[in-house]
Design an enzyme around this catalytic site. Sequence first.
Site, PDB file in Angstrom:
ATOM      1  N   SER A   1       0.828  -1.202   0.000  1.00  0.00           N
ATOM      2  CA  SER A   1       0.000   0.000   0.000  1.00  0.00           C
ATOM      3  C   SER A   1       0.860   1.247   0.000  1.00  0.00           C
ATOM      4  O   SER A   1       1.921   1.299   0.622  1.00  0.00           O
ATOM      5  CB  SER A   1      -0.953  -0.019   1.196  1.00  0.00           C
ATOM      6  OG  SER A   1      -0.602   0.971   2.129  1.00  0.00           O
ATOM      7  N   LYS A   2       0.390   2.207  -0.748  1.00  0.00           N
ATOM      8  CA  LYS A   2       1.110   3.473  -0.875  1.00  0.00           C
ATOM      9  C   LYS A   2       1.238   4.122   0.508  1.00  0.00           C
ATOM     10  O   LYS A   2       2.237   4.737   0.829  1.00  0.00           O
ATOM     11  CB  LYS A   2       0.321   4.364  -1.841  1.00  0.00           C
ATOM     12  CG  LYS A   2       0.873   5.753  -2.002  1.00  0.00           C
ATOM     13  CD  LYS A   2       2.013   5.821  -2.976  1.00  0.00           C
ATOM     14  CE  LYS A   2       2.506   7.245  -3.095  1.00  0.00           C
ATOM     15  NZ  LYS A   2       3.875   7.337  -3.536  1.00  0.00           N
TER      16      LYS A   2
END
Length: 485
Positions: A253-254
């Site tokens: 996930s960013k």
Amino acid sequence: MTKVRTRFAPSPTGYMHVGNLRTALYAYLIAKHEGGDFILRIEDTDQERFVEGALDIIYDTLKITGLKHDEGPDIGGPVGPYIQSKRTNIYIEYAKQLIEKGEAYYCFCSKERLDELHKNAESAKQTYKYDKHCLHLSKEEIQENLNSGVPYIIRQNNPETGTTVFHDEIYGDISVDNSELDDMILIKSDGFPTYNFANVVDDHLMGITHVVRGSEYLSSSPKYNRLYEAFGWQVPIYVHCPPIMKDTHHKLSKRNGDASFEDLIKKGYLKEAIINYIALLGWNPGGENEIYSLNELVKAFNYKNINKSPAIFDDVKLKWMNGEYIKKMNTDKFTEMAIPYYKKIITKDLNFKKISELVQTRIEVLPEICDLIDFFQDLPEYSADIYVHKKMKTTFENSLLTLEKILPVFEAIDDWNIKNIEDACMNLVKELSVKNGIVLWPIRTALSGKKFSAGGAYEIADIIGKEESLKRLSIGIDKLKSAIK
Ligand code: GLU
């Protein structure tokens, strides 16, 4: 047969998460494998999440990667608008149809009341579910509320008994007790639809045959099916893709600092390698070959071979794959991409293409270039010890002899090119009746100042030029002399 139509439906978040790009890629491949249409739809109904420049990132990524859409906000098409915020009237109209059918209802509950319901569910350790309070309002009460402008939302009216079954191509048949289905919000108080409602309405109106998206939407799909049924619409084929993990426990996930598509490009990965690699995150072509161009993917892709099990994003494998793509590149193209890295290190007027020939096969990602080429710019500080090489049988003494002999020979070369440099070295090998290494290792060492270098004696001499080569040989001679003393 109906034409296959898939869509990529990103929300403008300001970056392209690897998982989103994989969804786009799979949707593209499913459509193109069958000669179908790939549609871009922007899901921007969450107005709080609006990010400046986010649309450009979406358009640019599709353009760079070659996932060319056939319809979309920028190019139009027969079933537009393709931006959800421009379709609000449509959603309201369809929500009202559901109200008429008794499949949806106005809800006027205050925030306080809903908070209370959430709290109660929490303390009873139950999953929150709206209690259908507003379903029981009389027609008059509803009208009165609407007339006096009480804020409202529109909710789906789900049955409390029975089961809802749906089919996903990857995860199979899934059956859910209707008692678990929350009366989810279809239209928010700001008049915008939720994703949950808009995706169903749009996928139907846009003629989407295969809905490709992340598995996080799997648990909501029974509610979507109830909407399709309520409208009397055909349910599309669902293709939910497995999660992409950073390791066994954490999703990529960013927010956790994991790379987006833009980050990978900045880190020096090639777009072709990224696309190839993410195609394999959850899909297996079968067989040994793992290197696929986009066109080859279009031919080979069969969504039935997508796995359910989570895919792990493996940096090492991506790097390896990138290296394979770099090796296959034509040298001019490689040089063009490498120039920004060359220029960071090299300010002298050197032949970059020749440098490319030396580094192209030795790197996996472009920034690795920097460590390989620093010595072309300046001779690094080094110790005479690196002249001594067991296998080459070089010592301080025979290295010194080589350098002292080759210096005047190099000096006498008028036409400085790789052929003449090589001839000069080989003549010295003959003259001294020694193995090549005794001549070449010391020269290469003196020219590079490194124990290991991209390129051998001839290539380095050719690239740095005559004057610089002579200078470096003299420095080598001095170093060896003081080491022997
Ligand atoms: N807008 C959703 C997202 O960005 C897309 C989900 C879908 O493809 O239906 O996650």
